[in-house]
Every structure is written in C-alpha cells, then in structure tokens.
Design an enzyme around this catalytic site. Structure first.
Site, PDB file in Angstrom:
ATOM      1  N   ASP A 101     -10.813   3.232  14.357  1.00  0.00           N
ATOM      2  CA  ASP A 101     -11.506   4.437  14.787  1.00  0.00           C
ATOM      3  C   ASP A 101     -12.250   4.280  16.098  1.00  0.00           C
ATOM      4  OD1 ASP A 101     -12.243   5.816  11.579  1.00  0.00           O
ATOM      5  OD2 ASP A 101     -10.981   6.594  13.165  1.00  0.00           O
TER       6      ASP A 101
ATOM      7  N   ARG B  35       0.838  -1.195   0.000  1.00  0.00           N
ATOM      8  CA  ARG B  35       0.000   0.000   0.000  1.00  0.00           C
ATOM      9  C   ARG B  35       0.871   1.242   0.000  1.00  0.00           C
ATOM     10  NH1 ARG B  35      -5.265   1.952  -0.569  1.00  0.00           N
ATOM     11  NH2 ARG B  35      -5.573   3.701   0.845  1.00  0.00           N
TER      12      ARG B  35
ATOM     13  N   ASP C  60      -7.808   2.384   9.229  1.00  0.00           N
ATOM     14  CA  ASP C  60      -7.979   3.079  10.503  1.00  0.00           C
ATOM     15  C   ASP C  60      -8.566   2.190  11.581  1.00  0.00           C
ATOM     16  OD1 ASP C  60      -8.911   6.359   9.363  1.00  0.00           O
ATOM     17  OD2 ASP C  60      -7.118   5.679  10.389  1.00  0.00           O
TER      18      ASP C  60
ATOM     19  N   ARG D  23      -1.964   6.518   8.726  1.00  0.00           N
ATOM     20  CA  ARG D  23      -2.439   5.196   8.297  1.00  0.00           C
ATOM     21  C   ARG D  23      -3.522   5.335   7.245  1.00  0.00           C
ATOM     22  NH1 ARG D  23      -5.293   4.539  12.278  1.00  0.00           N
ATOM     23  NH2 ARG D  23      -4.354   6.059  13.628  1.00  0.00           N
TER      24      ARG D  23
END
Ligand code: SF4
Length: 465
Positions: free
Chosen positions: A80, A66, A78, A75
C-alpha cells in the site's frame, strides 16, 4: 499463513523485514465472502522494483495455497505504501501517500502500533486518526513478540521532545548512576555512537563485553551481538534497546539445517560467523568475525574439512585468502548486497584518486574491484596507515561517520547511499534512554546453550585479527 508469507517476503533477494505489527482480526468491510480478516502491517526494505515485489507477493500467495475469495482487488497481500528514498516508518514527520488509510481501522491500527507519529494525508498522525475510528470492530490477537492486551492502549500524549544533546546528557547521567557500560557497533546512528563508551566491530565489542566490570551492558547493535555478550558475561544483564533489531543473515542458518550438513560431512570442522544465533554457535567448533576469519580458517588442521556458516561472501573471500577449500553456507547480508559493481564504477569515475575499500560481506564481483577488503576495524587501520587522501567505502553507511571522526584529515565517500541496515538503525537515542530507565529488554541465553556456545565464542575472542 501470514507468518509463512512474512518469512518468505523477508527471504526475497535484497529484501529484509524491518518490523511487524501484531495480528488483528476484523469484521469484513466491503462485502468479501470470508467471515473475517486477519491483518498485519509489515515494514520491508527491498531492492526489488515495485512490479518485481508485487510479482513475488503473488507467487508467495500461490505457493502458500491462498485462495482468492474476495470480490475486489487482484491481491490479498497488499503493497500500500512505497517510499523510494530509504525512509523508515519510524521516522518523525514522514508522510503517508495513501489517501484512504484513515478510513480503515483494521489497517490504521496495526500501522499506528508500529509508527503512531506517522503523518497521514489529512495532516493528523496515525494515533490521532485512530482515536476517531472506534466504531469499527478490530481485535488484536497476537503480536510478533510476547502478548499484549486485546484493547488498544489509549492515545498517549507525546510530551515535549528532548533534543539529542539533552538526551545524550541524560543517558550518560543514568549510565553513571546505574554503573552501565554502553557499547555501540560502527553501523549505529552517529548520535548513538557519540553517547557510547566504546564503538567498534563485533570482535572489539565482544572483547569489551567479556572484560567489563560494569553492572550492566547496554548493547547498541543487533540481537546476535547482545546474545554474544550474554554468552561471554552471564553474570550481568545485557540490554538491547530494541529487541526487534535482528540480523537477516543470522536468521538464514538454523540448527536443523546445520545438523543435516554436518551429517553429510562427518568430522568436518564448523566455523560460524559471529552473525549466528546462540543455538547455531552451540553446535559450531569455533566462531569468527570478519576481522579474524582468515586467521581462524588458517588455524584449522589441514586434514579437516571445514563448513563455514552463514555468509557465502565472507566464506569465499576468507577461503581464498587462507588458501583453503570450504563448504560454504549460502547466506548473505541484504544490506551489503545493495552495493553493486555499477556503484563502484560510478564512484571511481566521480573520484578517480580515491581508493576502494570494501567489507568482505560484499558480493565477490564488488570485492574483485577493491583496493582493500577489510572488516570495519580493519578499514580504520588501513585508511590510517595508507597514504591516499580519499576513499570509497563499501559497507553500511554508519561507517562513514566513524571514519570521518577518527581520521578527520581524509575524505570518505560511500559507494552507495542505499547500504543502510534497517535493523542497526532501529536503535535510537530515546530507546537507549528508555532501556536504561527500565533496565530492559534483557537478552538471555538458555544456560545449556550458553555453555556450549561459550567454547566457540571464547576461541573466537582469543584469535587475533
Ligand atoms: S549489516 Fe547485514 S550482517 Fe550486519 S546486522 Fe545488518 S543485515 Fe546483519
């Protein structure tokens, strides 16, 4: 990339994937260089500390190549929302601690797909907040199982909620009307156990599924269990109230890998735990449950090598009990993996007169500290015959309810409150009711695979515990 990332996340130690939303395509928000984003919300259950989880996510992204093209944030996968108490986003009235969730439709929409009744910091539910965000463009492009229309469905009215006893009464009425039998595993929620015709372990439920004359079987358990019932009784539909209820351990062995191992050990006898897919059962010689694993291994001719899949802990324990050497697949149960030596020591200190009874899916250092190692049905038998009054139980938490119900004169304490199988808990009363109403989702097994798997499964149900 997201799919691979998801698989790798689910394979982290002590981690399992509970559920995943569909994939959502969105226009950029906030000035990144990509033309668009793909978003998906996944619910994970993990024993990893937050920093370990973040480090693992960064590593997975790097391994998958990535590239960081966005201008903000360290990042692009995530974390969250974190809850520390074993909560699940499917629970009613759970609050989201993330203040900006409501501004972003590309996050809110997949979240609302998984848990429309989640309560956001404003006090609105995810579903209600989503209704106010129609201005942002989001397109749903796939979902984890099957296809859905691109447009989100309009907010549904929740309607009055039935309480447990009303729902149980309606489930029993419908089951009678439709001639359905309801089977529930010992790890199911108490209210689901209470509504079932039979509650038991994999072996007991497989036997019930094979012997039933009901029009349909509603299987309150996980996917491989419903599949096993469909293998044994192909002439009647087997319904799994939530088709996302899988078993991470069963997913740890696949046909390709097992074929490779078989090629390295030509002539080896393959014993597969019932926690495997139908396709893996089809290339196994015999299946077993934790209740009869030792007897099944003993029954294999002494001159044969034995491959055991997928649970390394059950395999090692059964090998020791049977006095045989096994080639053991390195799978494991993430839920039983949450029970540690510390838990045993702390529980023993708190309840010095209690005996320790654990499931063989526990790690070997935990098994070594136990007074008895038993399958779930074996735990009931052991505690009934044994003369102690208190027990420390090392298995999935649902078993405590079953033991307390069957043996009301004794006390049972879990070794840890953390050992909750998120997949087992996906089955709720309202899903059982809906499954009966719509007679689905039905679990099927391709006939060619079913016929091959039947040999191994049939032999399993014939061997005593
Ligand atoms: S408790 Fe473990 S082995 Fe059983 S269904 Fe859950 S993950 Fe699979």
């Amino acid at each position: 990339m997201l799919r691979q990332a998801r698989q790798r996340l689910a394979a982290l130690p002590g981690t399992s994937l509970v559920r995943a939303s569909g994939l959502y395509l969105t226009a950029p928000v906030g000035g990144p260089e990509q033309e668009d984003y793909l978003n998906q919300v996944v619910e994970l259950r993990t024993a990893l500390a937050p920093q370990e989880l973040l480090a693992s996510i960064n590593r997975i992204e790097a391994e998958l190549g990535r590239e960081r093209l966005v201008r903000w944030g360290p990042r692009s996968i995530d974390v969250d929302i974190l809850w520390y108490d074993g909560s699940s986003i499917g629970e009613a009235d759970l609050e989201v601690p993330h203040p900006r969730m409501e501004e972003r439709r590309f996050v809110l929409e997949p979240l609302a797909e998984l848990a429309p009744d989640l309560v956001l910091p404003s006090g609105r539910t995810a579903r209600d907040a989503l209704a106010g965000l129609r201005g942002q463009t989001v397109k749903r492009i796939t979902e984890s199982r099957g296809e859905r229309p691109d447009k989100p469905s309009p907010p549904q009215s929740r309607g009055p909620k039935m309480d447990h006893s009303a729902m149980q009464a309606e489930i029993r009425r419908l089951a009678k009307e439709k001639g359905a039998v309801i089977l529930a595993h010992n790890y199911q929620r108490p209210e689901v156990q209470d509504v079932a015709d039979f509650v038991g372990d994999s072996l007991g439920l497989s036997r019930k599924a094979a012997a039933t004359t009901a029009n349909m079987t509603v299987f309150c358990g996980v996917h491989f269990m419903a599949e096993t019932a469909a293998i044994l009784a192909p002439d009647r539909p087997v319904i799994l109230p939530d088709e996302e209820a899988g078993c991470p351990m069963a997913d740890m062995v696949d046909v390709e890998g097992l074929e490779e191992l078989k090629a390295e050990h030509p002539g080896a006898f393959v014993v597969s735990y019932v926690n495997t897919s139908a396709a893996v059962k089809a290339i196994s010689d015999i299946c077993c449950t934790s209740a009869n694993a030792v007897n099944i291994i003993r029954s294999v001719p002494k001159d044969k090598e034995i491959i055991f899949t997928p649970d390394r802990n059950l395999g090692s324990w059964a090998a020791q009990q049977a006095g045989r050497w096994l080639i053991v697949w390195p799978g494991f149960c993430p839920t039983h993996g949450l029970i540690g030596v510390d838990d045993v020591e702390e529980a023993k200190a708190a309840h010095p007169n209690a005996k320790v009874v654990v499931h063989p899916e526990c790690e070997s250092d935990v098994v070594a500290l136990a007074d008895a190692v038993e399958s779930t049905s074996g735990m009931i038998r052991f505690c009934r015959k044994d003369d102690a009054k208190q027990y420390l139980i090392g298995t999935e938490l649902g078993m405590i309810y079953r033991l307390e119900k069957d043996l009301p004169g004794k006390r049972f304490y879990p070794l840890t409150q953390l050992a909750v199988c998120p997949n087992m808990k996906l089955i709720t009363l309202d899903k059982v009711l809906k499954a009966l109403q719509v007679e689905g989702p039905v679990v099927t097994v391709e006939e060619e695979i079913r016929v091959k798997a039947l040999r191994a499964v049939q032999r399993m149900v014939e061997v005593e515990a």
